[in-house]
Design an enzyme around this catalytic site. Structure first.
Site, PDB file in Angstrom:
ATOM      1  N   ASP A   1      39.852  36.368  32.769  1.00 25.09           N
ATOM      2  CA  ASP A   1      38.439  36.484  32.380  1.00 25.09           C
ATOM      3  C   ASP A   1      38.165  35.929  30.995  1.00 25.09           C
ATOM      4  O   ASP A   1      39.078  35.736  30.181  1.00 25.09           O
ATOM      5  CB  ASP A   1      38.026  37.956  32.380  1.00 25.09           C
ATOM      6  CG  ASP A   1      38.616  38.721  31.175  1.00 25.09           C
ATOM      7  OD1 ASP A   1      39.839  38.639  30.969  1.00 25.09           O
ATOM      8  OD2 ASP A   1      37.844  39.360  30.451  1.00 25.09           O
TER       9      ASP A   1
ATOM     10  N   PHE B   1      41.818  27.725  26.587  1.00 28.71           N
ATOM     11  CA  PHE B   1      41.167  28.953  27.017  1.00 28.71           C
ATOM     12  C   PHE B   1      41.020  28.927  28.532  1.00 28.71           C
ATOM     13  O   PHE B   1      40.117  28.301  29.060  1.00 28.71           O
ATOM     14  CB  PHE B   1      39.811  29.105  26.333  1.00 28.71           C
ATOM     15  CG  PHE B   1      39.422  30.543  26.205  1.00 28.71           C
ATOM     16  CD1 PHE B   1      39.333  31.141  24.959  1.00 28.71           C
ATOM     17  CD2 PHE B   1      39.177  31.317  27.332  1.00 28.71           C
ATOM     18  CE1 PHE B   1      39.004  32.474  24.844  1.00 28.71           C
ATOM     19  CE2 PHE B   1      38.853  32.654  27.221  1.00 28.71           C
ATOM     20  CZ  PHE B   1      38.764  33.235  25.974  1.00 28.71           C
TER      21      PHE B   1
ATOM     22  N   GLY C   1      43.798  41.482  35.356  1.00 27.41           N
ATOM     23  CA  GLY C   1      43.918  40.045  35.589  1.00 27.41           C
ATOM     24  C   GLY C   1      44.832  39.640  36.737  1.00 27.41           C
ATOM     25  O   GLY C   1      44.619  38.618  37.378  1.00 27.41           O
TER      26      GLY C   1
ATOM     27  N   ARG D   1      36.528  35.908  36.562  1.00 29.66           N
ATOM     28  CA  ARG D   1      37.768  36.320  37.241  1.00 29.66           C
ATOM     29  C   ARG D   1      37.798  35.841  38.694  1.00 29.66           C
ATOM     30  O   ARG D   1      38.866  35.661  39.269  1.00 29.66           O
ATOM     31  CB  ARG D   1      37.888  37.846  37.245  1.00 29.66           C
ATOM     32  CG  ARG D   1      38.188  38.471  35.891  1.00 29.66           C
ATOM     33  CD  ARG D   1      38.651  39.902  36.087  1.00 29.66           C
ATOM     34  NE  ARG D   1      38.524  40.715  34.894  1.00 29.66           N
ATOM     35  CZ  ARG D   1      39.472  40.855  33.959  1.00 29.66           C
ATOM     36  NH1 ARG D   1      40.606  40.203  34.082  1.00 29.66           N
ATOM     37  NH2 ARG D   1      39.288  41.628  32.916  1.00 29.66           N
TER      38      ARG D   1
ATOM     39  N   GLU E   1      52.045  40.165  36.480  1.00 30.25           N
ATOM     40  CA  GLU E   1      51.003  39.869  35.498  1.00 30.25           C
ATOM     41  C   GLU E   1      50.327  38.541  35.815  1.00 30.25           C
ATOM     42  O   GLU E   1      50.910  37.685  36.506  1.00 30.25           O
ATOM     43  CB  GLU E   1      51.637  39.755  34.100  1.00 30.25           C
ATOM     44  CG  GLU E   1      51.535  41.004  33.271  1.00 30.25           C
ATOM     45  CD  GLU E   1      50.122  41.295  32.780  1.00 30.25           C
ATOM     46  OE1 GLU E   1      49.136  40.761  33.331  1.00 30.25           O
ATOM     47  OE2 GLU E   1      50.006  42.081  31.821  1.00 30.25           O
ATOM     48  N   ASP E   2      49.147  38.347  35.281  1.00 29.25           N
ATOM     49  CA  ASP E   2      48.505  37.040  35.421  1.00 29.25           C
ATOM     50  C   ASP E   2      49.034  36.054  34.380  1.00 29.25           C
ATOM     51  O   ASP E   2      49.268  34.895  34.678  1.00 29.25           O
ATOM     52  CB  ASP E   2      46.969  37.154  35.345  1.00 29.25           C
ATOM     53  CG  ASP E   2      46.485  37.874  34.097  1.00 29.25           C
ATOM     54  OD1 ASP E   2      47.298  38.560  33.446  1.00 29.25           O
ATOM     55  OD2 ASP E   2      45.302  37.763  33.773  1.00 29.25           O
TER      56      ASP E   2
ATOM     57  N   LYS F   1      52.175  31.022  28.700  1.00 33.48           N
ATOM     58  CA  LYS F   1      51.684  30.188  27.601  1.00 33.48           C
ATOM     59  C   LYS F   1      52.677  30.293  26.450  1.00 33.48           C
ATOM     60  O   LYS F   1      52.458  31.025  25.481  1.00 33.48           O
ATOM     61  CB  LYS F   1      50.318  30.733  27.173  1.00 33.48           C
ATOM     62  CG  LYS F   1      49.309  29.694  26.778  1.00 33.48           C
ATOM     63  CD  LYS F   1      48.074  30.368  26.218  1.00 33.48           C
ATOM     64  CE  LYS F   1      46.844  30.074  27.014  1.00 33.48           C
ATOM     65  NZ  LYS F   1      45.637  30.624  26.369  1.00 33.48           N
TER      66      LYS F   1
ATOM     67  N   ASP G   1      51.215  35.807  27.258  1.00 35.32           N
ATOM     68  CA  ASP G   1      50.630  35.081  26.131  1.00 35.32           C
ATOM     69  C   ASP G   1      51.531  35.338  24.913  1.00 35.32           C
ATOM     70  O   ASP G   1      52.583  34.712  24.788  1.00 35.32           O
ATOM     71  CB  ASP G   1      49.194  35.606  25.961  1.00 35.32           C
ATOM     72  CG  ASP G   1      48.332  34.743  25.076  1.00 35.32           C
ATOM     73  OD1 ASP G   1      48.804  33.691  24.629  1.00 35.32           O
ATOM     74  OD2 ASP G   1      47.174  35.122  24.819  1.00 35.32           O
TER      75      ASP G   1
HETATM   76  C1  PRP Z   1      45.952  39.921  29.455  1.00 34.93           C
HETATM   77  C2  PRP Z   1      47.023  39.711  30.500  1.00 34.93           C
HETATM   78  C3  PRP Z   1      48.189  40.433  29.919  1.00 34.93           C
HETATM   79  C4  PRP Z   1      48.019  40.243  28.443  1.00 34.93           C
HETATM   80  C5  PRP Z   1      48.878  39.123  27.998  1.00 34.93           C
HETATM   81  O1  PRP Z   1      45.346  41.138  29.694  1.00 34.93           O
HETATM   82  O2  PRP Z   1      46.648  40.234  31.755  1.00 34.93           O
HETATM   83  O3  PRP Z   1      48.170  41.809  30.221  1.00 34.93           O
HETATM   84  O4  PRP Z   1      46.639  39.922  28.219  1.00 34.93           O
HETATM   85  O5  PRP Z   1      48.775  38.972  26.629  1.00 34.93           O
HETATM   86  P1  PRP Z   1      49.994  39.177  25.640  1.00 34.93           P
HETATM   87  O6  PRP Z   1      51.169  38.455  26.217  1.00 34.93           O
HETATM   88  O7  PRP Z   1      49.483  38.499  24.380  1.00 34.93           O
HETATM   89  O8  PRP Z   1      50.223  40.622  25.453  1.00 34.93           O
HETATM   90  P2  PRP Z   1      43.959  41.591  29.086  1.00 34.93           P
HETATM   91  O9  PRP Z   1      44.189  42.468  27.908  1.00 34.93           O
HETATM   92  O10 PRP Z   1      43.089  40.389  28.875  1.00 34.93           O
HETATM   93  O11 PRP Z   1      43.377  42.519  30.255  1.00 34.93           O
HETATM   94  P3  PRP Z   1      42.938  42.130  31.745  1.00 34.93           P
HETATM   95  O12 PRP Z   1      44.201  41.907  32.548  1.00 34.93           O
HETATM   96  O13 PRP Z   1      42.186  43.324  32.199  1.00 34.93           O
HETATM   97  O14 PRP Z   1      42.099  40.879  31.668  1.00 34.93           O
END
Ligand code: PRP
Length: 180
Positions: free
Chosen positions: A158, A151, A43, A164, A98-99, A130, A102
């Site tokens: 994604d 969302f 991401g 993306r 990171e993107d 978030k 969460d």
């Molecule tokens: C997303 C995002 C972080 C993580 C955040 O990755 O890039 O790595 O979730 O969530 P958290 O704070 O609840 O741990 P994802 O697993 O969707 O993979 P991606 O980056 O390949 O989309």
């Protein structure tokens, strides 16, 4: 606007402006130092590429890929390293990029893992935060925007591996992801 998008939350212009501000802060904080920037795939890749181009400190780029065990919000928060960095980080000034933060489980785990490798310093830079979803005490050091509990897709984020490439951060129509 993409047909599956309900609304644009952050335009590409807003993202570009904020990325510039974050880069200026990083340039200031790391002046005279060497930085290892690590992109957490997948991401973060668009944000990472934009941010890297705006840095004028000595910077090396590396990549990690992780995946959550089981459901994304598993309480253990343990993540599997799918691809590790390609160099030792001991003694380096590391920034994990990171993107989105969460629940915070992914970064909490990664932070602990990377700290065990004795970097000179370790910071977290995330485009989005978030906080309403947080299940840990994890905090970003450089954060682009706080976003509501909606969302969001685009600019790297994604839904089922799609969207993306959208240039803005958008909220998806609920019927696309089965929400109400
Ligand atoms: C997303 C995002 C972080 C993580 C955040 O990755 O890039 O790595 O979730 O969530 P958290 O704070 O609840 O741990 P994802 O697993 O969707 O993979 P991606 O980056 O390949 O989309």
């Amino acid at each position: 606007m993409h047909k599956d998008v309900l609304k644009v939350l952050l335009t590409k212009e807003q993202i570009a402006q904020r990325t510039k501000e974050l880069a200026e802060q990083i340039n200031k904080d790391y002046a005279g130092k060497s930085v290892l920037m690590i992109c957490i795939l997948r991401g973060a890749v668009l944000f990472f590429a934009d941010l890297a181009r705006l840095l004028d400190v000595d910077v090396r780029l590396d990549f990690m890929a992780v995946s959550s065990y089981g459901a994304g919000t598993s309480t253990s928060g343990e993540v599997r390293i799918v691809k590790d960095v390609s160099q030792p980080i001991e003694g380096l000034h590391v920034i994990l990029v990171e993107d989105i933060i969460d629940t915070g489980h992914t970064l909490k785990y990664l932070k602990r893992l990377m700290e065990s490798r004795n970097p000179a310093s370790l910071k977290i830079c995330a485009l989005l935060d978030k906080p309403s979803r947080r299940e840990t005490d994890l905090q970003g050091d450089y954060v682009g925007f706080e976003v509501p509990n909606e969302f969001v897709v685009g600019f790297g984020l994604d839904y089922a591996e799609r969207y993306r490439n959208l240039p803005d951060v958008c909220v998806l129509k609920p019927e696309i992801y089965g929400g109400k």
